[in-house]
Design an enzyme around this catalytic site. Structure first.
Site, PDB file in Angstrom:
ATOM      1  N   TRP A   1       0.913  -1.188  -0.039  1.00  0.00           N
ATOM      2  CA  TRP A   1      -0.168  -0.073   0.086  1.00  0.00           C
ATOM      3  C   TRP A   1       1.089   1.132  -0.130  1.00  0.00           C
ATOM      4  O   TRP A   1       1.905   1.349   0.718  1.00  0.00           O
ATOM      5  CB  TRP A   1      -0.907   0.090   1.314  1.00  0.00           C
ATOM      6  CG  TRP A   1      -1.702   1.311   1.437  1.00  0.00           C
ATOM      7  CD1 TRP A   1      -2.907   1.474   0.601  1.00  0.00           C
ATOM      8  CD2 TRP A   1      -1.523   2.429   2.075  1.00  0.00           C
ATOM      9  NE1 TRP A   1      -3.338   2.704   1.069  1.00  0.00           N
ATOM     10  CE2 TRP A   1      -2.566   3.366   1.712  1.00  0.00           C
ATOM     11  CE3 TRP A   1      -0.314   2.807   2.933  1.00  0.00           C
ATOM     12  CZ2 TRP A   1      -2.450   4.800   2.513  1.00  0.00           C
ATOM     13  CZ3 TRP A   1      -0.287   4.041   3.503  1.00  0.00           C
ATOM     14  CH2 TRP A   1      -1.419   4.947   3.293  1.00  0.00           C
TER      15      TRP A   1
ATOM     16  N   ASP B   1     -16.301  12.757  -1.964  1.00  0.00           N
ATOM     17  CA  ASP B   1     -15.787  11.312  -1.614  1.00  0.00           C
ATOM     18  C   ASP B   1     -16.526  11.069  -0.381  1.00  0.00           C
ATOM     19  O   ASP B   1     -17.690  11.469  -0.020  1.00  0.00           O
ATOM     20  CB  ASP B   1     -14.294  11.641  -1.290  1.00  0.00           C
ATOM     21  CG  ASP B   1     -13.345  10.111  -1.451  1.00  0.00           C
ATOM     22  OD1 ASP B   1     -13.574   9.577  -0.551  1.00  0.00           O
ATOM     23  OD2 ASP B   1     -12.872  10.177  -2.606  1.00  0.00           O
ATOM     24  N   ASP B   2     -15.717  10.125   0.227  1.00  0.00           N
ATOM     25  CA  ASP B   2     -16.622   9.382   1.475  1.00  0.00           C
ATOM     26  C   ASP B   2     -17.137  10.259   2.468  1.00  0.00           C
ATOM     27  O   ASP B   2     -16.505  11.294   2.908  1.00  0.00           O
ATOM     28  CB  ASP B   2     -15.362   8.499   2.208  1.00  0.00           C
ATOM     29  CG  ASP B   2     -15.985   7.291   3.148  1.00  0.00           C
ATOM     30  OD1 ASP B   2     -17.157   7.325   3.379  1.00  0.00           O
ATOM     31  OD2 ASP B   2     -15.150   6.588   3.554  1.00  0.00           O
TER      32      ASP B   2
ATOM     33  N   ARG C   1     -10.188  -1.987   8.172  1.00  0.00           N
ATOM     34  CA  ARG C   1     -10.700  -0.751   8.090  1.00  0.00           C
ATOM     35  C   ARG C   1     -12.040  -0.680   8.814  1.00  0.00           C
ATOM     36  O   ARG C   1     -12.637   0.073   8.482  1.00  0.00           O
ATOM     37  CB  ARG C   1     -10.595  -0.163   6.766  1.00  0.00           C
ATOM     38  CG  ARG C   1     -10.730   1.341   6.759  1.00  0.00           C
ATOM     39  CD  ARG C   1     -10.617   1.913   5.272  1.00  0.00           C
ATOM     40  NE  ARG C   1     -10.510   3.292   5.132  1.00  0.00           N
ATOM     41  CZ  ARG C   1     -11.596   3.943   4.723  1.00  0.00           C
ATOM     42  NH1 ARG C   1     -12.619   3.510   4.121  1.00  0.00           N
ATOM     43  NH2 ARG C   1     -11.430   5.586   4.725  1.00  0.00           N
TER      44      ARG C   1
ATOM     45  N   LYS D   1     -16.648   7.033  -8.430  1.00  0.00           N
ATOM     46  CA  LYS D   1     -15.276   6.441  -7.797  1.00  0.00           C
ATOM     47  C   LYS D   1     -15.620   5.216  -7.206  1.00  0.00           C
ATOM     48  O   LYS D   1     -16.241   5.391  -6.010  1.00  0.00           O
ATOM     49  CB  LYS D   1     -14.676   7.272  -7.055  1.00  0.00           C
ATOM     50  CG  LYS D   1     -13.059   6.718  -6.453  1.00  0.00           C
ATOM     51  CD  LYS D   1     -12.125   7.820  -5.834  1.00  0.00           C
ATOM     52  CE  LYS D   1     -10.738   7.139  -5.294  1.00  0.00           C
ATOM     53  NZ  LYS D   1     -10.120   8.377  -4.639  1.00  0.00           N
ATOM     54  N   TRP D   2     -15.194   3.909  -7.521  1.00  0.00           N
ATOM     55  CA  TRP D   2     -15.858   2.542  -6.671  1.00  0.00           C
ATOM     56  C   TRP D   2     -14.369   2.241  -6.153  1.00  0.00           C
ATOM     57  O   TRP D   2     -13.402   2.035  -6.758  1.00  0.00           O
ATOM     58  CB  TRP D   2     -15.890   1.461  -7.916  1.00  0.00           C
ATOM     59  CG  TRP D   2     -16.361   0.243  -7.424  1.00  0.00           C
ATOM     60  CD1 TRP D   2     -15.516  -0.547  -6.602  1.00  0.00           C
ATOM     61  CD2 TRP D   2     -17.369  -0.505  -7.895  1.00  0.00           C
ATOM     62  NE1 TRP D   2     -15.999  -1.800  -6.657  1.00  0.00           N
ATOM     63  CE2 TRP D   2     -17.400  -1.794  -7.091  1.00  0.00           C
ATOM     64  CE3 TRP D   2     -18.544  -0.333  -8.384  1.00  0.00           C
ATOM     65  CZ2 TRP D   2     -18.256  -2.709  -7.487  1.00  0.00           C
ATOM     66  CZ3 TRP D   2     -19.554  -1.140  -8.640  1.00  0.00           C
ATOM     67  CH2 TRP D   2     -19.515  -2.604  -8.126  1.00  0.00           C
ATOM     68  N   ASP D   3     -14.552   2.255  -4.850  1.00  0.00           N
ATOM     69  CA  ASP D   3     -13.398   1.942  -3.923  1.00  0.00           C
ATOM     70  C   ASP D   3     -13.542   0.755  -3.452  1.00  0.00           C
ATOM     71  O   ASP D   3     -14.752  -0.177  -3.452  1.00  0.00           O
ATOM     72  CB  ASP D   3     -13.211   3.135  -2.797  1.00  0.00           C
ATOM     73  CG  ASP D   3     -11.812   3.163  -2.475  1.00  0.00           C
ATOM     74  OD1 ASP D   3     -10.841   2.126  -2.532  1.00  0.00           O
ATOM     75  OD2 ASP D   3     -11.729   4.181  -1.696  1.00  0.00           O
TER      76      ASP D   3
ATOM     77  N   ASN E   1     -11.671  -0.966   0.090  1.00  0.00           N
ATOM     78  CA  ASN E   1     -10.424  -0.750   1.147  1.00  0.00           C
ATOM     79  C   ASN E   1     -10.302  -1.692   1.854  1.00  0.00           C
ATOM     80  O   ASN E   1      -9.723  -1.518   3.046  1.00  0.00           O
ATOM     81  CB  ASN E   1     -10.997   0.470   2.007  1.00  0.00           C
ATOM     82  CG  ASN E   1     -10.790   1.791   1.175  1.00  0.00           C
ATOM     83  OD1 ASN E   1      -9.678   1.998   0.617  1.00  0.00           O
ATOM     84  ND2 ASN E   1     -11.946   2.628   0.962  1.00  0.00           N
TER      85      ASN E   1
ATOM     86  N   CYS F   1     -10.685   1.988  -7.850  1.00  0.00           N
ATOM     87  CA  CYS F   1      -9.758   2.202  -6.636  1.00  0.00           C
ATOM     88  C   CYS F   1      -9.956   1.033  -5.487  1.00  0.00           C
ATOM     89  O   CYS F   1     -11.097   0.585  -5.599  1.00  0.00           O
ATOM     90  CB  CYS F   1     -10.156   3.540  -6.011  1.00  0.00           C
ATOM     91  SG  CYS F   1      -9.212   3.916  -4.550  1.00  0.00           S
TER      92      CYS F   1
ATOM     93  N   ASP G   1      -2.771   5.575  -3.245  1.00  0.00           N
ATOM     94  CA  ASP G   1      -3.317   6.615  -2.312  1.00  0.00           C
ATOM     95  C   ASP G   1      -2.091   7.428  -1.808  1.00  0.00           C
ATOM     96  O   ASP G   1      -2.556   8.454  -1.003  1.00  0.00           O
ATOM     97  CB  ASP G   1      -3.930   5.847  -1.094  1.00  0.00           C
ATOM     98  CG  ASP G   1      -5.250   5.235  -1.107  1.00  0.00           C
ATOM     99  OD1 ASP G   1      -5.931   5.700  -2.029  1.00  0.00           O
ATOM    100  OD2 ASP G   1      -5.613   4.400  -0.316  1.00  0.00           O
TER     101      ASP G   1
END
Length: 991
Positions: free
Chosen positions: A377, A547-548, A624, A657-659, A661, A707, A729
């Site tokens: 990462w 974003d988030d 996370r 934006k498809w994340d 995590n 992402c 990131d």
């Protein structure tokens, strides 16, 4: 396999050993796929390279050659003479010559019992259309002759018994029942098979005398053994699988190298020898039945490609394997995949697939290097090169995604030294898959090397019931005889033209965006968003991405994933009102989602805890502070798609934006049976593809940026749905130099998500000059990750405006130009990097150079030799973003923001392409984080765009300003001068 439509006959061709009768050519051709029936050899002809293999005497697919195009009349049969038998290597029983009729006798008998009403010639025609080898054809024809002879004898016997005497019509056939006819045919086949067995028995009784080569008059001594290789005629060596170059290798039949596939039958056996059965050629590409992404457009005929499908079969079971080879005429690229089928009748029992490689490639004995892209990462795709030595080497992902740790891409380079950019043979392999993968390399005692690439067999098993099949992901194989650069250019062009969605091909350039994450983190409120939107519009941003933090009760990373409803505490007017206001400013709107995840603190988890991966009653791991949804379940996929569809339908959202995590743990699906738990990893990936595919079909013009914690799922498969992927990131410019350099080996620059961020950087806490952050971000999609409302001054805001104007002008060269790597940042002796873009017509180019760490103040850099230019052309070289730091004494530097310092003492120079290619540019990078950017324009291009001189001639201020704005010498300095602010971009760590 696939839909051929009404014009199937014009788009599809089946080839066989028996289809070439007297008077017909022994070479069959279908576009770029050639088949030589006499030598049983396949030649796949690409733009400048050739890939060849043959069906050998045992029915194995023997690899012959992969390299530059050869002469059409070159006979490659001599290459098989390099094979020798080593001690202890298993050899096929009795060294039998391959007899394809073994596969077809039972089919002939079955067809006879089914088609009793058909004429014999129709049945023969059917057989010829489906089984393609000379042995089978001869056997069938002989059987029909014996059957006809026996029928005539029976007819004469009946006529004589009835006293009629023989009739003239000797071709008449007596009426026969289906059973009688099948019995006669079976007797005919048995007679031929007995004849073959008798011949073999006689040969065996002669022992080895028939193979001996002796001088005239030589007498064999009593007790003498046949051990000398000189006594075996060349080309007749009994060589087993273990030393041959093969296209596909099964397990347990004498090849001790890593196998291409492995299965387990109901009786516990793993043995499944695969022999050639048939092949066919199709125009274009073949869609996948399972829905995995492929290179090319599935639903239209691609006239620049042809696909060879070679079918192998286990002679003792009903298992078959199809090897797909898609050849692109305009590329030096072959795309491979494997399909395995269980053709056993219903109720006969299943087969479990334990391993299935997309491609196996064997290389002849030589020195090789292995290049791959490991990482972590915030430091993805770091270039590593190692010599290939005896033994096994594997890199893989077991995390459920293609991962930060090991990208599904590798290179085999021939030679004693590491691969170079502009010379040497290199073979690139890019797996089109977003899940667990493995790339394995083995060098044996023979010096030969095998590479397998495909789904990771760890934690993988797949049940094949009767009639079932399993398809592997596609593998893109690229060849270059001119080093890494040409290989990369081929991959870049193929992905841009045949992989990314059609709406984003051609001259499309992604909009300049600003992402709100590093500005606000979870405080994505209406007021915050509108305030930064106004600032973004003022500096020339085109797309705002929220974003988030906009949904559920998402105030931190512990809650609300899965609850994809607007948080009215933060957006009291709702999402549509926010989007409308942003659109009213002239900005497009984008939004962040993480569809594959679920928070324990969420309404969805309270209602559907079984939707998370994991086994009831056992512990689980959180990453996370979240769990992973079970995308193997249709109800989960349907729910996620409906929520995403509702979001995109609710407002004018033009970007997603498809994340993703976290990686997968406790990989267990509560909906699948225990026997299918080995399928969960792969079914999960197929489920993700399905949702992406539905979104693309429903919203084709929405930009999806993939992402996964940054660049944790940067692979070709994801580019089928998203034209760009967030590269890492880590937005620190100096870190990004290495990350983006490694990424460029396989993936086009237009797909690399790259932004200008604030300083100190949020990941490294490093201060880097704005100029360098800008030029690094230019080499990607380009955007911003900073708070425009707090972190910049009025002067810096004007600089950002100029940057955006410059980016708009340069983006077509970056997105569509040919990419050349010049200086390698992974070279241990240097901390510099350089690359360039050249338009296909070689009239325009951009050159970038960077230094991360100035190791020695007095050490000069080598001249930067350029590539890709026309040596006979005259060029103007313009420095676009000069530095503002100058040497004021022999030991002291100082900054003067009003006096730019040019590399060559002036903004532009004129020089020939030959000089740029051979002499190079003398680059001076004076301090840590320094950089430079040059625009190169051919005089041919200048002449073609020449304007009429205004009054005052060449010295006119109007003309000078127009030259700086529109001509080849356009600089950021001139753009800033128009705004009456300081004359260059400051090299200080501002913003």
């Amino acid at each position: 396999m696939g839909h051929r439509g009404d014009n199937a006959n014009s788009l599809y061709r089946s080839n066989s050993f028996s289809s070439l009768g007297p008077g017909r050519s022994q070479l069959q051709s279908f576009r770029s796929v050639h088949f030589n029936a006499q030598q049983r050899r396949f030649d796949l002809l690409c733009r400048t390279c050739q890939y060849s293999f043959r069906v050998d005497e045992h029915g194995w697919l023997e690899h012959l050659y992969w390299g530059v195009r050869l002469q059409p009349d070159d006979d490659l049969d001599f290459l098989r003479h390099t094979n020798i038998s080593l001690p202890f290597d298993p050899i096929p029983e009795k060294a039998e010559t391959f007899k394809p009729h073994i596969f077809v006798v039972s089919d002939i008998l079955k067809r006879q019992s089914r088609d009793s009403n058909r004429n014999t010639w129709k049945a023969a025609t059917m057989m010829q259309r489906h089984h393609y080898n000379e042995e089978a054809s001869r056997l069938e024809n002989a059987c029909w002759r014996l059957l006809a002879m026996k029928q005539r004898r029976l007819l004469r016997e009946r006529e004589m018994a009835e006293g009629e005497g023989p009739q003239m019509n000797t071709t008449a056939f007596i009426p026969m029942t289906e059973d009688e006819r099948a019995l006669l045919f079976e007797e005919a086949v048995a007679k031929l098979m007995n004849d073959i067995a008798d011949t073999r028995l006689k040969a065996a009784s002669a022992k080895k005398d028939a193979w001996e080569v002796r001088e005239p008059g030589a007498v064999k001594q009593q007790g003498e053994e046949q051990t000398s290789m000189s006594r075996i005629p060349p080309g007749l060596e009994r060589v087993g699988r273990n030393t041959k170059l093969l296209e596909f290798s099964d397990y347990g039949t004498g090849d001790y190298r890593i196998p291409s596939f492995r299965v387990m039958y109901a009786d516990g056996s793993h043995i499944s020898p695969m022999l050639y059965k048939t092949h066919r050629v199709m125009l274009g590409v073949v869609p996948m039945g399972c829905g995995m992404p492929i290179v090319g457009d599935e639903f239209s005929v691609q006239t620049d490609a042809a696909t060879l499908i070679v079918t192998l079969a286990d002679p003792f079971t009903d298992l078959e394997v199809d090897l797909h080879y898609t050849v692109y005429e305009d590329f030096d690229i072959i795309v491979r995949r494997t399909v395995i089928r269980n053709k056993a009748p219903r109720g006969a029992g299943g087969v479990t697939v334990l391993k299935l490689a997309s491609a196996t490639v064997d290389f002849e004995s030589d020195a090789y290097h292995f290049l791959h892209l490991p990482g972590e990462w915030a430091a993805e795709r770091q270039v590593t090169v190692q010599p290939i030595v005896e033994g096994y080497r594997g890199v893989d992902s077991r995390r459920g995604t293609s991962s930060h740790q090991h990208n599904p891409f590798a290179v085999i380079a021939r030679g004693d030294t590491p691969p170079e950019e502009d010379r040497g043979e290199v073979y690139g392999f890019a797996l089109m898959y977003s899940g667990n993968h493995r790339i394995e390399v083995e060098k044996t005692e023979t010096g030969r090397v095998r590479l397998n690439i495909g789904i990771n067999p760890d934690h993988f098993s797949w049940s094949l019931a009767s009639g079932g099949s399993l398809e592997s992901p596609e593998c893109i194989m690229a060849y270059s005889s001119d080093g890494l650069t040409y290989m990369s250019q081929q991959l870049h062009k193929l992905i841009r033209t045949h992989v990314i969605p059609q709406e984003f091909r051609g001259n499309w350039v992604c909009p300049i965006l600003l992402n709100t994450w590093e500005a606000f983190y979870f405080q994505q409120t209406h007021d915050n968003i509108m305030q930064i939107a106004k600032e973004a519009k003022e500096i020339g941003v085109e797309l705002l991405v929220v974003d988030d933090g906009w949904f559920g009760r998402r105030d931190d990373e512990y809650t609300s994933l899965g609850d994809w409803d607007v948080d009215f505490r933060k957006l009291p007017k709702g999402l549509k009102a926010l989007v409308d206001e942003v659109n009213g400013l002239g900005l497009k709107f984008g939004i962040w989602v993480e569809p594959e995840m679920i928070s324990v603190q969420s309404k969805l988890y309270e209602a559907k805890p079984e939707w998370a991966l994991g086994q009831a009653g056992k512990s689980r791991s959180e990453g996370r502070n979240q769990l992973v949804l079970d995308f193997t379940r249709k109800d989960v996929r349907d729910y996620i798609y409906r929520k995403l569809e509702a979001i995109l339908m609710s407002a004018n959202i033009e970007y997603v934006k498809w994340d993703c995590n976290r990686h997968l743990t406790e990989v267990y699906s509560r909906q699948l049976s225990p026997a299918k738990q080995g399928e969960v990893f792969h079914r999960y990936v197929l489920g993700v593809y399905e949702v992406f595919r539905m979104l693309r079909a429903r919203f084709p013009h929405v930009i999806i940026e993939n992402c996964a914690g940054g660049g944790g799922r940067f692979d070709v498969a994801m580019l089928k749905y998203s034209p760009q992927i967030w590269c890492s990131d880590n937005t620190d410019a100096l870190s990004r130099i290495r990350i983006q350099y490694g990424t460029s080996l396989a993936y086009p620059i237009s797909a690399i998500g790259s932004h200008v961020s604030t300083v100190p950087n949020h990941q490294t806490f490093r201060h880097t000059p704005l100029k360098t952050r800008f030029v690094v971000a230019l080499c990607g999609t380009f955007g911003y990750e900073l708070d425009l409302t707090k972190e910049i001054s009025a002067v810096e805001k004007e600089q950002l405006k100029a940057m955006n104007r410059l980016r708009t002008r340069l983006a077509p060269i970056i997105f569509q130009g040919d990419f050349y790597r010049l200086w390698n940042p992974f070279d241990s002796s240097s901390s510099v990097a350089a690359w360039m873009f050249v338009t296909p017509d070689r009239l325009k180019a951009l050159v970038f150079a960077f230094i991360s760490f100035k190791k020695s103040p007095g050490r000069y850099l080598p001249r930067l030799r350029l590539r890709g230019l026309d040596p006979d052309e005259k060029y103007t070289v313009s420095e676009l973003v000069p530095t503002t730091i100058r040497r004021i004494t022999s030991v002291q530097f100082a900054e003067d923001p009003h006096r730019p310092v040019y590399q060559f003492g002036k903004p532009t120079i004129e020089i020939s392409g030959k000089a740029l290619l051979n002499c190079g540019l003398p680059i001076k990078l004076e301090f840590d984080g320094d950089s430079c950017l040059f625009e190169i324009t051919a005089h041919t291009h200048i002449a073609s765009t020449q304007v009429v001189l205004p009054p005052g001639g060449a010295s006119s201020p109007v003309l000078n300003k127009r030259k700086s704005r529109d001509g080849p010498g356009t600089t950021l300095l001139a753009l800033l001068e128009e705004q009456e602010i300081p004359r260059s971009v400051s090299s200080r760590a501002v913003v």
